[in-house]
Each structure stands twice: as C-alpha cells, then as structure tokens.
Design a protein around this motif. Structure first.
Motif: not given
Length: 230
Positions: A1-13
């Motif tokens: 998982m890229t940093e961008t994907d992780l940031a989006l995942q955290q934002r969505n959560q």
C-alpha cells in the motif's frame, strides 16, 4: 500500500466514524466497510432467510454485486424477490414497484449524504423515496463515501446537478427503461446539470430528505470506502 493509499484509507475511516455517530443520533443504524465486497457481505447478513426482498433503481447496488447476490440467493430458495427488472411489460414493471412497498427488506442507495447524517434522494415516480419513508420493514442502503458532502444544501445540489443528469443519461441507454417516465428527453441531457425543468420525463419529481428514522434501526446504512454510483 502506498503512502497515498494509506492516507486515503485513514481519511475514509475518520469520515465514516464521524458520520456513523451522526446517523445513529438520528435513529439510523450504520456501519463502515472499506470495500464493496465487504459491503455486499454485510448487506446479505442483514437479510433473514424466508424474507421478501426488492429494490429501487441503483447503480451502486449493481456495482457492488448486491443485486446479483440477492438474485442468486433467491434462486437457491432462501429468500423471495420482487424483481421489476424481468417484468414483461411497463405495466407489470410498475405493479411490481408497488408490490415492493410491502417487501420485508428494500435495497437502495442515496444520491447524497451530508456530514451531519441527512440522506438525500431524488426520484422520478417516487417508488424509492416512498419505500425509504414507509412500507418495508427494513431498508438497507449501500452508500459510497464519494456521495458525502458537507451540508444538506450541498447534498440536494449534488443529487440534482450531478446524480440526476447522470441517471437520466443512463435511462436513455437502457432498453428496459424505454417508455418509462425517465425516458423522455429533458434539458439536463444537453447541459449536464439541472435546469429545474417541468418536462414529462423529469426524474427530479420527488426530492426527499431523510433527517431521521421514526422507527429506530429500520434504516440500515452501509458506508463504503470506494467510489460507487453517481
């Protein structure tokens, strides 16, 4: 998982956690699934064996695979469905839409959701909005986080100026909908946005804001951390 994907995942959560709290304050049960596959499983788990299930027009339900899964469950004899999509005539289709108002479980989505938990739908003949407001024992709504906006005013605007024109264009391409109320050409087919028209084919006939559920838990909202529907 890229940093961008992780940031989006955290934002969505984080967005989902806040929205779930707001929905529950409105007597609406809610849960969050990261993927459409998880949302499909969560929705199926809410449907009891032997129930009658129906649904309104929804790109989201098709994209997440829930409609196909429900029909497969019906073929296995575990539930019954009221399926307007295989009606032989427009009259039969309309009759099944009426019958769906007394289904045990009704499946749908929403065109937009405000961050304070208000749910917005625009509808053509009002079958979806009627079922959401009253009738079926349970309503299960699958909603992608792409439909979440700041305020209820923005939610209404999104429903009319984004979702409705996109759905109207979809109706033009669907052979099942030829002759249906949404098949007549309207100004949004040329402009891509709402013109507040009063054409016979207008699919913004009903604009309903669900600000709370009178019956606690009747409305089940499954938020999804993927782009689904319009």
């Amino acid at each position: 998982m890229t940093e961008t994907d992780l940031a989006l995942q955290q934002r969505n959560q984080l967005l989902a956690e806040g929205l779930i709290k707001q929905l529950r304050r409105r007597n609406i049960d809610a849960q969050y699934c990261e993927t459409a596959a998880q949302a499909r499983a969560a929705a199926l788990a809410l449907i009891a064996e032997g129930e009658t299930v129906s649904w309104g027009g929804s790109v989201t339900l098709a994209e997440c695979g829930l409609l196909a899964a429900v029909k497969e469950t019906a073929q296995a004899g575990r539930i019954q469905v009221i399926d307007r999509d295989n009606a032989a005539t427009p009259e039969e289709r309309f009759q099944r839409m009426r019958q769906a108002l007394l289904a045990d479980t009704y499946l749908t989505s929403f065109n937009a959701v405000s961050e304070d938990g208000q749910l917005v739908n625009v509808d053509s003949v009002g079958n979806r909005t009627a079922a959401i407001a009253f009738g079926p024992r349970q309503v299960i709504a699958v909603v992608g986080l792409n439909k979440v906006v700041k305020t209820v005013e923005e939610a209404v605007s999104r429903a009319r100026n984004f979702a409705a024109p996109a759905n109207q264009l979809r109706c033009q391409q669907d052979p099942q909908l030829k002759g249906a109320p949404g098949s007549v050409r309207t100004p949004c087919l040329k402009s891509g946005t709402c013109s507040d028209c009063r054409q016979p084919g207008c699919i913004c006939s009903q604009i309903v804001i669900t600000r709370m559920s009178k019956i606690a838990g009747r409305l089940q909202v499954i938020l999804v951390g993927e782009t689904l529907g319009y």
